[in-house]
Design an enzyme around this catalytic site. Structure first.
Site: not given
Ligand code: GAR
Length: 199
Positions: A109, A111, A138, A145, A147
């Site tokens: 991902n 972010h 990031s 959990e 992020d």
């Protein structure tokens, strides 16, 4: 070198997806973008994918009463295309622990904050409200959990006097487009040396 088949999941504009597609045009890049999937039919990024010859599908989460049904359809689609890595790029659905476990180590991902700071939404507004001097983005592996998974790469930007959330977002986004292709390459390099063992 084997190019690792990667799906990019979007919900909107898709500028990070475009950065991944552009990076993957390099013959030496270790991943290929095998497909783009959106949970929204009106995601702008779909047009770019289609006009660049990338198979683009809509799997509308609203068509499924439960999250698991949506994710099963998504999972089936990804496997039918031989996908090995899933890159979330502005994909605004929270995934269940079950889906995440099936793609462990292969789900990434981007972010818009320097994690672990500002998990969740409205990161630019919150950084400005706090008077943060630096902010950034990031790229990380996704775990159950939110992020909270291991960070692959980060990039920092200054917060400047007079910044609005949009101004800060633009500065951060430029860095997202730089580090996300690098992060995908890191994960793809690891997998390209190992057999296909999608669970
Ligand atoms: C990006 O800034 C991305 O980091 C963020 O949404 C934007 C999507 O832009 N993602 C999240 O906030 C995930 N929680 P894009 O569609 O142009 O890539």
């Amino acid at each position: 070198m084997r190019k690792v088949r990667t799906a990019v999941l979007i919900s909107g504009r898709g500028s990070n997806m475009m950065a991944l597609v552009e990076a993957a045009r390099d013959p030496g890049y270790p991943a290929e973008i095998a497909c783009v999937v959106s949970n929204r039919a009106d995601a702008k990024g779909l047009d770019f994918a289609r006009s660049n010859g990338i198979p683009a599908a809509v799997i509308d989460h609203k068509a499924y009463p439960a999250r698991e049904g949506f994710e099963d359809a998504l999972d089936r689609h990804l496997r039918s295309l031989g996908v090995e890595i899933v890159a979330l790029a502005g994909f605004m659905r929270v995934l269940t622990a079950g889906f995440i476990a099936r793609w462990e180590g292969r789900l990434i991902n981007i972010h818009p904050s320097l994690l672990p700071a500002y998990k969740g939404l409205h990161t630019h507004e919150r950084a400005l409200a706090d008077g943060a001097r630096t902010h950034g983005c990031s790229a990380h592996l996704v775990t159950a959990e939110l992020d909270g998974g291991p960070v692959l790469l980060q990039a920092e930007v200054p917060v400047l006097a007079g910044d609005t959330p949009d101004m800060l977002a633009t500065r951060v986004l430029e860095q997202e487009h730089r580090i996300y292709p690098q992060a995908l390459a890191i994960v793809a390099e690891r997998l390209s040396h190992s057999p296909k063992d999608v669970k």
